[in-house]
Enzyme design. Structure first.
Site, PDB file in Angstrom:
ATOM      1  N   TYR A  64      36.881  36.515  52.427  1.00 16.32           N
ATOM      2  CA  TYR A  64      35.882  36.663  53.490  1.00 16.32           C
ATOM      3  C   TYR A  64      35.255  35.301  53.724  1.00 16.32           C
ATOM      4  O   TYR A  64      34.889  34.607  52.769  1.00 16.32           O
ATOM      5  CB  TYR A  64      34.799  37.665  53.051  1.00 16.32           C
ATOM      6  CG  TYR A  64      33.659  37.780  54.037  1.00 16.32           C
ATOM      7  CD1 TYR A  64      33.677  38.774  55.023  1.00 16.32           C
ATOM      8  CD2 TYR A  64      32.574  36.909  53.998  1.00 16.32           C
ATOM      9  CE1 TYR A  64      32.642  38.888  55.930  1.00 16.32           C
ATOM     10  CE2 TYR A  64      31.534  37.016  54.917  1.00 16.32           C
ATOM     11  CZ  TYR A  64      31.582  38.007  55.879  1.00 16.32           C
ATOM     12  OH  TYR A  64      30.555  38.109  56.781  1.00 16.32           O
ATOM     13  N   GLU A 118      32.906  35.165  62.064  1.00 22.25           N
ATOM     14  CA  GLU A 118      33.313  35.819  60.822  1.00 22.25           C
ATOM     15  C   GLU A 118      34.816  36.047  60.781  1.00 22.25           C
ATOM     16  O   GLU A 118      35.396  36.547  61.744  1.00 22.25           O
ATOM     17  CB  GLU A 118      32.588  37.174  60.717  1.00 22.25           C
ATOM     18  CG  GLU A 118      32.871  37.920  59.434  1.00 22.25           C
ATOM     19  CD  GLU A 118      32.281  39.331  59.475  1.00 22.25           C
ATOM     20  OE1 GLU A 118      31.200  39.541  58.912  1.00 22.25           O
ATOM     21  OE2 GLU A 118      32.911  40.225  60.079  1.00 22.25           O
TER      22      GLU A 118
END
Ligand code: GDP
Ligand code: MN
Length: 391
Positions: free
Chosen positions: A105, A192
């Site tokens: 992530y 993101e």
């Protein structure tokens, strides 16, 4: 403003980030053609992904692999029309399926309190980050970018090592800095990548290598900065916007739908808030927030009326205008026009004070279905009573 994965990926690619190629398809046949091209280019499998502005598509069944073009078409027809968190899927992204070794992530987000861009990374990629933050907060590493110089090389290297990406450090540093560049270039609030993945690639000669790739992308743009980037407005996804919101923005009206049954038409955001408070205090429930803005002309009033009446739960309308730049008679004329045109008739309580209030009263006098109020308290009471009577 949220944008779709495909558009977010184009912003990343523009900054040189490694993103697998993709096609957006709106029907199963188009998905099949896109898959056929990818298989012809040597893909072993393709991934079909629902394009909706919510996370967790994978868990909801909106991300599926297909091994040939026929399967791609079948998978696409299953995903198209699917309901994901209340949104109907009308388009899918088709891309070569990545052979994933491990998922990470990586995101950067505007940290308003710190007045800096905050980077967040985790070796627990793929899953929703909120879940990681809850169950294993130590698994998330954070670092603030330099306020003027951005993410410095040593910071990016630190983050890379923390995530266990030592073997891909050079690639990781370029990607992390690319995220920052994407954020700055587009005035984004959030960029993101989840998952940022180590993927296995087999070259034509059979040699296998591992690289980092951005397999999913989420970008949120700052609405207030859109004027600085004319091209970005085109990325707004009208498929997923309430037509009422689209029309309100088009007309320059601030309109927010609420749960109640009393439509409110007010000029000025502060007055609109006050009006809603008074409606609540009088035992009513506002159906919307609507600021028609300063200097509102009669045609804008008619449009505002249409927006309010498009909500079937509206039982009465309260108009509260403080004439400053806006002229009371102009608003009154707009109300009479709107009244004449509207298909659905609900009680209309009007309070207009300030500039040309006397002319406004003349315009409204004797118009059926319009009740003038002497004061704001009086107007609110009448509107609440009218809504209760109609309920
Ligand atoms: P999200 O669920 O909305 O975040 O959608 P993602 O694009 O992140 O996909 C969810 C999950 O599907 C990923 O975490 C991966 O595990 C898997 N996935 C997505 N793309 C691929 C791919 O190209 N190949 C493989 N094998 N899995 C993928
Ligand atoms: Mn994801």
């Amino acid at each position: 403003m949220k944008i779709q994965e495909a558009d977010a990926k184009s912003l990343l690619a523009a900054q040189g980030l490694p993103v697998p190629p993709w096609t957006v398809a709106r029907d199963p046949a188009a998905a099949r053609r896109a898959a056929e091209r990818l298989f012809a280019e040597g893909a072993d499998a393709v991934v079909i992904k629902a394009q909706v502005l919510v996370g967790g598509r994978g868990k909801a069944g909106g991300v599926k692999l297909a091994k040939d073009a026929a399967e791609a078409e079948a998978v696409a027809s299953r995903i198209l029309g699917m309901d994901i968190k209340g949104i109907t899927v009308v388009k899918v992204l088709v891309a070569p399926a990545a052979d994933i070794v491990k998922e990470f992530y990586l995101a950067c987000v505007l940290d308003r309190a710190a007045r800096r861009v905050l980077f967040m990374g985790s070796a627990e990629g793929g899953v929703e980050i909120e879940q990681v933050a809850h169950s294993d907060p130590d698994a998330i590493r954070t670092i603030h970018a330099h306020p003027h110089l951005g993410l410095l090389d040593f910071q990016a290297r630190w983050l890379g090592f923390e995530l266990g990406l030592g073997a891909h450090l050079k690639e990781f540093v370029a990607i992390a800095k690319g995220l920052y560049a994407t954020m700055i270039a587009n005035d984004a609030d959030l960029v993101e990548i989840n998952p940022l993945a180590i993927v296995r690639e087999r070259a034509a000669d059979g040699t296998v290598s591992e690289h980092l790739q951005c397999l999913d992308a989420k970008v949120t743009l700052d609405d207030s900065a859109l004027d600085r980037h004319p091209g970005l407005e085109a990325l707004r996804d009208l498929d997923e916007e309430d037509p009422v919101d689209v029309q309100a923005r088009h007309e320059g009206l601030s309109f927010i739908r609420l749960e109640g049954d009393i439509g409110c038409m007010v000029n000025g955001a502060g007055l609109a808030m006050t009006t809603m408070d008074l409606v609540k205090r009088a035992g009513g429930q506002p159906a919307n927030f609507l600021d028609i803005g300063g200097g509102a002309k009669s045609d804008k009033v008619a449009v505002a009326m249409g927006l309010i009446l498009s909500d079937p739960s509206v039982k009465a309308i309260l108009v509260n205008i403080f004439g400053g730049i806006a002229r009371g008679d102009e608003v009154a004329r707009g109300l009479v026009e709107a009244r004449a045109e509207q298909k659905r008739v609900v009680p209309l309580v009007v309070r207009i004070v300030g500039t040309n209030a006397d002319l406004a009263a003349e315009v409204l006098r004797g118009v059926p279905g319009i009740e003038a109020a002497s004061s704001l308290d009086d107007a609110v009471e009448k509107a609440v009573a009218a809504a209760k009577a109609a309920a």
